[in-house]
Structure formats: structure tokens, C-alpha cells
Design a protein around this motif. Sequence first.
Motif, PDB file in Angstrom:
ATOM      1  N   ALA B  55       1.066  -1.161  -0.023  1.00 12.72           N
ATOM      2  CA  ALA B  55       0.176  -0.053   0.011  1.00 12.72           C
ATOM      3  C   ALA B  55       0.872   1.365   0.120  1.00 12.72           C
ATOM      4  O   ALA B  55       0.689   2.202  -0.686  1.00 12.72           O
ATOM      5  CB  ALA B  55      -0.895  -0.035   0.984  1.00 12.72           C
ATOM      6  N   ALA B  56       1.850   1.268   0.776  1.00 11.99           N
ATOM      7  CA  ALA B  56       2.804   2.498   0.869  1.00 11.99           C
ATOM      8  C   ALA B  56       3.290   2.685  -0.395  1.00 11.99           C
ATOM      9  O   ALA B  56       3.367   3.685  -1.036  1.00 11.99           O
ATOM     10  CB  ALA B  56       3.733   2.267   1.959  1.00 11.99           C
ATOM     11  N   SER B  58       2.545   1.580  -3.470  1.00 16.54           N
ATOM     12  CA  SER B  58       1.674   2.092  -4.632  1.00 16.54           C
ATOM     13  C   SER B  58       1.178   3.198  -4.536  1.00 16.54           C
ATOM     14  O   SER B  58       0.924   4.073  -5.261  1.00 16.54           O
ATOM     15  CB  SER B  58       0.581   1.043  -4.635  1.00 16.54           C
ATOM     16  N   LEU B  59       1.064   3.867  -3.096  1.00 14.98           N
ATOM     17  CA  LEU B  59       0.886   5.336  -2.839  1.00 14.98           C
ATOM     18  C   LEU B  59       1.778   6.106  -3.827  1.00 14.98           C
ATOM     19  O   LEU B  59       1.288   7.310  -4.159  1.00 14.98           O
ATOM     20  CB  LEU B  59       0.947   5.534  -1.228  1.00 14.98           C
ATOM     21  N   THR B  64      -0.577  -0.384  -8.658  1.00 15.96           N
ATOM     22  CA  THR B  64      -0.972  -1.239  -7.500  1.00 15.96           C
ATOM     23  C   THR B  64      -0.435  -2.819  -7.966  1.00 15.96           C
ATOM     24  O   THR B  64      -0.658  -3.649  -7.207  1.00 15.96           O
ATOM     25  CB  THR B  64      -2.369  -1.164  -7.374  1.00 15.96           C
TER      26      THR B  64
END
Lengths: 325, 325
Positions: B55-56, B58-59, B64
Motif C-alpha cells: 500500500a505504501a 503504490s501510494l 498497484t
Amino acid sequence: MPRPRIATIRDVAALAGVAVGTASKALNGQGSLRAETITRVRQAAEQLGFVANAAARSLQTRRTYTVGMITTDTIGRFSIPMLIGVEDALGAGRISVLLCDARDDPIRERHHLEVLLSRRVDGVIVTGRRAGTRPPIDAGPGVPVVYAFLASADPADCSVVPDEAGGAQAVLDHLATLGRRRIVHVTGPAHHHSARVRASVFPDTLYGAWSESWGRQAAAILLARGPDFDAVACGNDQIARGVTDALREAGRRIPHDVAVTGFDNWDVIAEASRPPLTSVDMDLAGLGRTAADLLLQAIAGNPATGTHTHPAHLVIRDSTVATSA
Amino acid sequence: MPRPRIATIRDVAALAGVAVGTASKALNGQGSLRAETITRVRQAAEQLGFVANAAARSLQTRRTYTVGMITTDTIGRFSIPMLIGVEDALGAGRISVLLCDARDDPIRERHHLEVLLSRRVDGVIVTGRRAGTRPPIDAGPGVPVVYAFLASADPADCSVVPDEAGGAQAVLDHLATLGRRRIVHVTGPAHHHSARVRASVFPDTLYGAWSESWGRQAAAILLARGPDFDAVACGNDQIARGVTDALREAGRRIPHDVAVTGFDNWDVIAEASRPPLTSVDMDLAGLGRTAADLLLQAIAGNPATGTHTHPAHLVIRDSTVATSA
DNA sequence: CTCCTCAAGGAAAACGGTTTCCTTGACGCT
DNA sequence: AGCGTCAAGGAAACCGTTTTCCTTGAGGAG
């Protein structure tokens, strides 16, 4: 094209004339805000087509609302109903499923698991076939795992398996109720766990393959052996279909002379047989739902342990009880 | 239990005695670092069992490495091979698949799509059955979509469909080569798109249902109509099996008197038939792979447009050409 | 008229990475 | 000796949310 950048909560906040924190609260119903503010923010979000970035959110909340589903052997006929059940139970909780097919390859499995862990899934469901149990997977601390269909070798893990023995017993009881006394069991290879479990309740078993042609072959063997049998309980529907075909063609009337039963209740086979097959339904969708529910429980902090047995039930068709028609 | 907090890159950096940025570079092979530093960081990561938080990541990277797969009708027999093909093609690129089952419900479909968008999937594959085309889905800008099996109604969208007409033509050619002249086509309901497309190449068609029992019925009709047919090309394998069973039981020899063909090459049916069925294989796994490849292309910035046809091929078995055995 | 309380909302610190930019020495060259 | 170049790595901004904490002003009690 300037590619109209996807709207963020900042855009929403700006349009609504509030701070981002306030916008977040308005959208999630947190904190204390005036009703008018809330609607203003919601309208702004609507207008911009705002959809919150799940990655950013989960970074903060430490929840991904995602579970991984690993099928160890290739994803096939048995996985589908379970998958549907799982999807069903999880979809209600707005949880998505990441599907991984390990194809019986430990390396692939390890790789998939690592991907799932990097995605910080909330939990994992492991499924598969073949053997009776499988080595537990190591998902690390804090990631609950539920094994479905195939139990973990560690009895402390949480597993859900179909009641194959119960299903076989139901067949036996059913046949007994019908007054059948000379029952033969025809099933798959002896080294297959399901075959042995299903066979365990029957006194007389012929092992072979899971195919129709083995069913036909077995019927021939039985006929050669003598006419002293009045029921053939089969290890799966394909075998049962082969048996019915061969017996019918040999002049035996089903169910009058011989009752035949299948296992799996695979509609394509069971309903197309002549006559349609009485068969054991393991309720795989229900099993999947149960597994998913247990996983949700575990995620919520109430992990269950041990191997749970999911009941199977008998679906009665004309191959054991002729309809009056 | 103090729950040993999952390791972050900060922990790795601290253990290796470098800054977090440096650790990141070491792990990803970016920037210029001494070899010694890189191994030190990697060892630290190894030791802590560090797995980067997707998540971090792809932020920051705006990727993703996830694609959504939406099956519009319920996920079933046809979805599986495609799913396997898709998984195969994407797995190589370390991309995961989020599976969504819309069950023919537009609301559900809309909901799933929203979830996928919030997860910022890199792309979407839409699959389904029934009609010839389906209304396109609105994934917004920047999210490529590929339709598999079932084309989008918008011809500018990228779709991959099996060559059903080609498959049927291959059957016809095969039968013609064998010298068959009086060919009848027996298939499913006339309102079904696949039934009509497959029937389009045949001069004489009987519409009915996709089932074995319809196949048996159709055979009876043909026999009653007169013996002037030397081949029955069926719309799917189940019908073909019903036809072979009924013809065989009526004393017609297959393939000597009548050749029979199926469609779908569903092994469980085609191989269990007596004799085993010559059938059209739509290569759904290959189709899924193609769809996934096109999606990868689109994600990489080279979107393809239009409806692509994926070739089908004939699998020849004993129901048209008796083996010398 | 103070003082307190409380509702409403703003500011900023996380979350865990990646990437850009900057600093520091070491080195080669004239 | 002075200068420029470059490899190595540190500092900090940034990605898009949530959540905590703080500020502000209004209203009620004394």
C-alpha cells in the motif's frame, strides 16, 4: 490530453471549502460536524466522482479489507463452488478476494504467500485437494489462516472439511432403509484420501479410477462375479454414471434390480444419467461460506481452532427411488 | 503478548545503520551505492523478515500491480480456464488478480467496479457469457479494460472473443473431408448467441437445449425423420453425448454410419463418451492469456482497440475417425 | 459580566514507503 | 595548491488518507 487527474480528498475539501480532515470526517461520519457541512462535502465528492484511495486509507487504518485465497492444486471444479461461497460471505463485509493458484508447486505457493503478505491481507484461506492434510503455511503473526476442504496437518489450526464419512454413511443408511443388503462400493484409487474415507463405511470395496470407464469396467467385474448384489454405491458421480450405463445395457433395471448412488452431486453428470443419480452433496458453497465466516471471526479477534466438519447431505433421485411417474 | 510489530523499512535501515532512503535504494537497486552497503541492507531485511508494504509503495508509485476480473454472469465452467490463462500471463509480471462475481446483477457489478476503482487497479478484465455483446463498463479515464469471451458493445473497446464460427467451419470442413454430405446441426436454444453463431455455417439446424436429454430427443427426431443423414454436428459436448448414446442404442454405428461432433471440448464429457467425441476447443486458457497480454500492453501505454478473434481448433477423436485399434 | 462547557472544524502528525535534491569526501587534473 | 567531477549516502518532501489534538466562538450558569 491533460489527463484529468483523479480527484483526491484535497480537491473535495477545496470545493466544499473545508479542511481535508473535516472532509474525511464528513465522508466517514466521524467527529461532530453540522449537517449542512456534511451534505456540502458529500455533494462536492459526488460532483468530482471522488473515490477514496484504498491504499492510503489502509496505510492509516492497518486494514486492507482483502483476503487471499490460495488454491494449492490447480483451481478446478471443486474450488469454484467454494470460491462462490467465500465471495458471498466476504462480499457482505465489503472484503475482496485475491486469487492465487499455486498449482501444486511449493515455490509458487511461497511466492504467492509473500505477495499476499506484502499486500497485508487481513487473512488467508487455503484450499486444495488430494491428500488428507497438508503442511501448514507460515503466514507470520497476526495473519489468520483458515484451511478449507483440505485440513492443516497442525490440528491447532482452523480447518473446515466436508463430512465425507458422514456422506458415505448417509448413503449406506439410505440403501439399508430401502432394504438393500448386498451393497458394493466402487471408488477411485486406493491411495486417494477421499476414496479411503468414503470407503471406510462399506464392507466391500473395489478401487480403481475416478472415471466413467472404470465404472463400466467395475460393473462388468461385478456381473461376472455373480448376480448377488442389489446396490452399488460409487465414490463419485462419474463412476456411478459408468456403472448405471453398463448395468442398464446388461439388462439390469435401475433401481428395481440394482440401486446406484454417486458422490459429489455434480449436476452435469448426476442429472444426465439414466436414471438421474442419487448422490451426496458436500455443500461446498456452504463450506466456503463457513470458512469465510470463521476467517472473519479470526480477523475480528476471535480465532477458532481445530478441524470443523461441514455436513453433507443426500440428494435423492431416481437411481435409488423410482418416481411414480 | 507484545505482538512483535511487523518490520518496516525504518527498522531495516536502523539495523543496517543507514538512512531509510538508502535502505530503499539498496532493496530496489536504485541510485548508486557500494556493494557492501547493499548486502548489509539486504541482510538486515532478511534477518527481520522484512516485506515491503504494498500500500505504501503504490501510494508513491501510482501502480498497484493488481487487476480486477469481473465475471458478469456467475463464475462457472467457462471462466475457470480463462482465469487460469489470465493468472498465468499476469503472474509472470507479478500482478495479482482481484476476483469479482457480479452474478448478472448490474447493481452488484457497479459496486464491484467501485471497489476496484478505489483500489486503483491497474486494469480490468471483464468476462461473461450469454449475449453476443454487453454494454461497456465505465472505469473512468486511465483504467484500461479488456473484455474477454464476451465483446463490448462499443467496437472501439478492446475485446477478445473465441472464433466460434471458425470452430464450426472447421467441423464442417472436417466432415466434408471425410465424405459426409448429409450433415445435421443440433444445438441449444435459438435465442442464445453462441447457438446462432455456431449454427450459421450449417444448412440444417435443430434448436433445443444445451443438455444431453435434448441430444437424445434430437436423435430420435432425426431417426424418425428418415435415415438420410451421415453426420450430426452438435452445438456442445453434452448434446453430442446424448446424440451418440441414442444413436448407438438405436443400432447406428459411430462413426461408421454416422459421424458425431461436439463443441467446447469439455474433457469430462468428450472423453467419457462412447466413442470419445471429436470436438472444438476454443482454447479458453489461451484466450485468457491473450486478454491479459493485451491488458498489460494497455497498462504500459499501448492500448489495443477493436474485437480480436482467438482461434479455435478441432480435437479429433473416435466419433468421427475410428482409430485402427 | 465572568467563567466553563461544548460543538464545530482547522492544523498537523502519523502511516510506510520512494524519489528528489543536497552534502560530503575522495580523486584526478592543471 | 586549487578546481571540478563524481560516487556515496543523508535529509526531507511527497503520495492520500485518518486521527489526534488544538483553537475558536457561542451559549449557559453563577
